[in-house]
Enzyme design. Sequence first.
Site, PDB file in Angstrom:
ATOM      1  N   ASN A   1       0.882  -1.173   0.000  1.00  0.00           N
ATOM      2  CA  ASN A   1       0.000   0.000   0.000  1.00  0.00           C
ATOM      3  C   ASN A   1       0.917   1.219   0.000  1.00  0.00           C
ATOM      4  O   ASN A   1       1.456   1.599   1.036  1.00  0.00           O
ATOM      5  CB  ASN A   1      -0.887  -0.030   1.257  1.00  0.00           C
ATOM      6  CG  ASN A   1      -1.898   1.105   1.260  1.00  0.00           C
ATOM      7  OD1 ASN A   1      -1.845   1.995   0.407  1.00  0.00           O
ATOM      8  ND2 ASN A   1      -2.797   1.086   2.223  1.00  0.00           N
TER       9      ASN A   1
ATOM     10  N   MET B   1     -10.197  10.936  16.908  1.00  0.00           N
ATOM     11  CA  MET B   1     -11.411  10.775  17.709  1.00  0.00           C
ATOM     12  C   MET B   1     -11.104  10.476  19.179  1.00  0.00           C
ATOM     13  O   MET B   1     -11.862  10.846  20.066  1.00  0.00           O
ATOM     14  CB  MET B   1     -12.269   9.667  17.084  1.00  0.00           C
ATOM     15  CG  MET B   1     -13.680   9.621  17.585  1.00  0.00           C
ATOM     16  SD  MET B   1     -14.539  11.205  17.384  1.00  0.00           S
ATOM     17  CE  MET B   1     -15.361  10.947  15.821  1.00  0.00           C
TER      18      MET B   1
ATOM     19  N   GLY C   1     -10.698   2.438  12.187  1.00  0.00           N
ATOM     20  CA  GLY C   1     -10.177   2.739  13.526  1.00  0.00           C
ATOM     21  C   GLY C   1     -11.259   3.119  14.529  1.00  0.00           C
ATOM     22  O   GLY C   1     -11.259   2.638  15.670  1.00  0.00           O
TER      23      GLY C   1
ATOM     24  N   GLY D   1     -14.712   2.689  14.028  1.00  0.00           N
ATOM     25  CA  GLY D   1     -15.729   1.630  14.042  1.00  0.00           C
ATOM     26  C   GLY D   1     -15.297   0.405  14.838  1.00  0.00           C
ATOM     27  O   GLY D   1     -16.109  -0.250  15.492  1.00  0.00           O
ATOM     28  N   GLU D   2     -13.999   0.105  14.800  1.00  0.00           N
ATOM     29  CA  GLU D   2     -13.517  -1.096  15.492  1.00  0.00           C
ATOM     30  C   GLU D   2     -13.273  -0.860  16.981  1.00  0.00           C
ATOM     31  O   GLU D   2     -13.317  -1.798  17.775  1.00  0.00           O
ATOM     32  CB  GLU D   2     -12.188  -1.562  14.852  1.00  0.00           C
ATOM     33  CG  GLU D   2     -12.365  -2.088  13.444  1.00  0.00           C
ATOM     34  CD  GLU D   2     -11.048  -2.200  12.684  1.00  0.00           C
ATOM     35  OE1 GLU D   2      -9.993  -2.339  13.312  1.00  0.00           O
ATOM     36  OE2 GLU D   2     -11.098  -2.141  11.434  1.00  0.00           O
TER      37      GLU D   2
ATOM     38  N   GLU E   1      -7.878  -5.223   4.627  1.00  0.00           N
ATOM     39  CA  GLU E   1      -7.739  -4.987   3.192  1.00  0.00           C
ATOM     40  C   GLU E   1      -6.566  -5.776   2.629  1.00  0.00           C
ATOM     41  O   GLU E   1      -6.600  -6.248   1.495  1.00  0.00           O
ATOM     42  CB  GLU E   1      -7.539  -3.488   2.935  1.00  0.00           C
ATOM     43  CG  GLU E   1      -8.813  -2.686   3.204  1.00  0.00           C
ATOM     44  CD  GLU E   1      -8.543  -1.254   3.611  1.00  0.00           C
ATOM     45  OE1 GLU E   1      -7.838  -1.042   4.628  1.00  0.00           O
ATOM     46  OE2 GLU E   1      -9.033  -0.340   2.937  1.00  0.00           O
TER      47      GLU E   1
HETATM   48  P1  ADP Z   1      -7.214   5.576   8.266  1.00  0.00           P
HETATM   49  O1  ADP Z   1      -8.513   6.084   7.745  1.00  0.00           O
HETATM   50  O2  ADP Z   1      -6.122   6.576   8.212  1.00  0.00           O
HETATM   51  O3  ADP Z   1      -6.850   4.190   7.799  1.00  0.00           O
HETATM   52  P2  ADP Z   1      -7.867   4.260  10.748  1.00  0.00           P
HETATM   53  O4  ADP Z   1      -8.927   3.412  10.168  1.00  0.00           O
HETATM   54  O5  ADP Z   1      -6.651   3.597  11.287  1.00  0.00           O
HETATM   55  O6  ADP Z   1      -7.441   5.448   9.824  1.00  0.00           O
HETATM   56  O7  ADP Z   1      -8.540   5.100  11.915  1.00  0.00           O
HETATM   57  C1  ADP Z   1      -7.789   6.034  12.612  1.00  0.00           C
HETATM   58  C2  ADP Z   1      -8.698   6.750  13.547  1.00  0.00           C
HETATM   59  O8  ADP Z   1      -9.355   5.821  14.409  1.00  0.00           O
HETATM   60  C3  ADP Z   1      -7.918   7.650  14.495  1.00  0.00           C
HETATM   61  O9  ADP Z   1      -7.733   8.911  13.943  1.00  0.00           O
HETATM   62  C4  ADP Z   1      -8.833   7.690  15.671  1.00  0.00           C
HETATM   63  O10 ADP Z   1      -9.672   8.814  15.491  1.00  0.00           O
HETATM   64  C5  ADP Z   1      -9.684   6.468  15.599  1.00  0.00           C
HETATM   65  N1  ADP Z   1      -9.508   5.583  16.749  1.00  0.00           N
HETATM   66  C6  ADP Z   1      -8.601   4.596  16.931  1.00  0.00           C
HETATM   67  N2  ADP Z   1      -8.758   4.016  18.134  1.00  0.00           N
HETATM   68  C7  ADP Z   1      -9.794   4.637  18.735  1.00  0.00           C
HETATM   69  C8  ADP Z   1     -10.457   4.505  19.984  1.00  0.00           C
HETATM   70  N3  ADP Z   1     -10.088   3.598  20.881  1.00  0.00           N
HETATM   71  N4  ADP Z   1     -11.488   5.325  20.255  1.00  0.00           N
HETATM   72  C9  ADP Z   1     -11.877   6.253  19.372  1.00  0.00           C
HETATM   73  N5  ADP Z   1     -11.307   6.423  18.175  1.00  0.00           N
HETATM   74  C10 ADP Z   1     -10.278   5.638  17.852  1.00  0.00           C
END
Ligand code: ADP
Length: 413
Positions: A7, A282, A329, A331-332, A383
């Site tokens: 990627n 977040m 990030g 959602g999980e 992915e």
């Molecule tokens: P990208 O879209 O860059 O691939 P990710 O899917 O890794 O990003 O998501 C990153 C985002 O997930 C971070 O900016 C953060 O806002 C959020 N995140 C990660 N862990 C948590 C958590 N425990 N609680 C809330 N938000 C989270």
Amino acid sequence: MKVLVINAGSSSVKYRLYQMPQEKVISMGFVERIGERDSELSHSYQNRIHTEPVKVANVGEAMELVLRTLVSEDRGVLGQLSEIGAVGHRVVHGGEEFTGSVIIDEKVIASIEKFSDLAPLHNPPNLDGILAVKRHLPDTKQVACFDTAFHATIPKVAYMYALPYELYEKYGIRRYGFHGISHRYVARRAAQLMGRGKYDINAITCHLGNGSSLTAVKNGHSIDTSMGLTPLEGVPMGTRSGDLDPAILFFLEKKGYDVQALNDLCNKESGMLGLSGISNDMRNIEGAAGKGDERAKLAIDVFCYRIKKYMGAYSAVLDTVDAVVFTGGIGENSVLMREKICDAVSQIGLKLDRQANKNAIGKEAEINTQDSDVKVFVIPTNEQVAIANDTYGLTKEQATDRIQPEHLKEYQV
Ligand code: ADP
């Protein structure tokens, strides 16, 4: 067979080496902050992680470093590069041309270059990654997996903007959608978790990360998605505004903003960062809201409200919704965001099991109550494994998970 998944973005190259078809990760890592003074390599091998400051000027050099590291004497995982059977690349924009992953040849390279016009920040580094591998492994098959491909089933009624039709014909201005590899992966996994076939599920898949998008999945196919011509449209994101009244831009132009400033404003300074004034992350916003920060609370409320509106719209588009899936990030990992969103859309027949939601952090789980009409899943996206499977399948000339020709026009009205 060993499959290397790449990627390549403008500031980082991420990689994973798989043993296929077992889907076993042999090594993974990244080169970050490419082009800056403090670039860094992270590389895992034999249950160890090696990190190192490196000097890397561009994606080509980063790819070279990755390949060298994979065969290095002290930290390598391969005897020689020829052990790599195929390389799969994530490519952001495939225009209207690609409805599934493809083996890369000169024609595919030319098309990826052509679509740089539509994804100027993404397709050029994706292509640089492909060309670098081609230089070092000229005889190894490479596969392109497009973020747009899963959305090729979106009907015209959903992908056309109400602009003069000629703009679609002349410039290809339409909704393409992104995060398709992720939406496809979690939709398939949700169907599996429900004990159904992949074409036997209607779902709203919510990829909520730094970039966020929602997709309406009907019978396993994308029929609408929130991102558009570019990843700017849709729900508010870390730094992107999402949907706007376009006249705001004309208004600001009169106030002295030029095109570049407007671009930066909407892509880099808006969303959660712009609303909260605190962060695009977040976690920081939730922390500040917990301490009573009003703008952080507002950012969260706007995020959830706008997701609610999309979910309402997509439940209308789908007629029946079997499942809602959270990934990315946020959602999980975010118990709070899932709770607020699910509470807001109870009218679609969804009931959240609060305890199950609390327990589901970063892992696959079903988080609805027993009497919920709609299943709610947390599914960590993967992915890379989807790309590895497409790459392996195409290289071995086996069937891959791609849109069948008869489904391409299925949802047209
Ligand atoms: P990208 O879209 O860059 O691939 P990710 O899917 O890794 O990003 O998501 C990153 C985002 O997930 C971070 O900016 C953060 O806002 C959020 N995140 C990660 N862990 C948590 C958590 N425990 N609680 C809330 N938000 C989270």
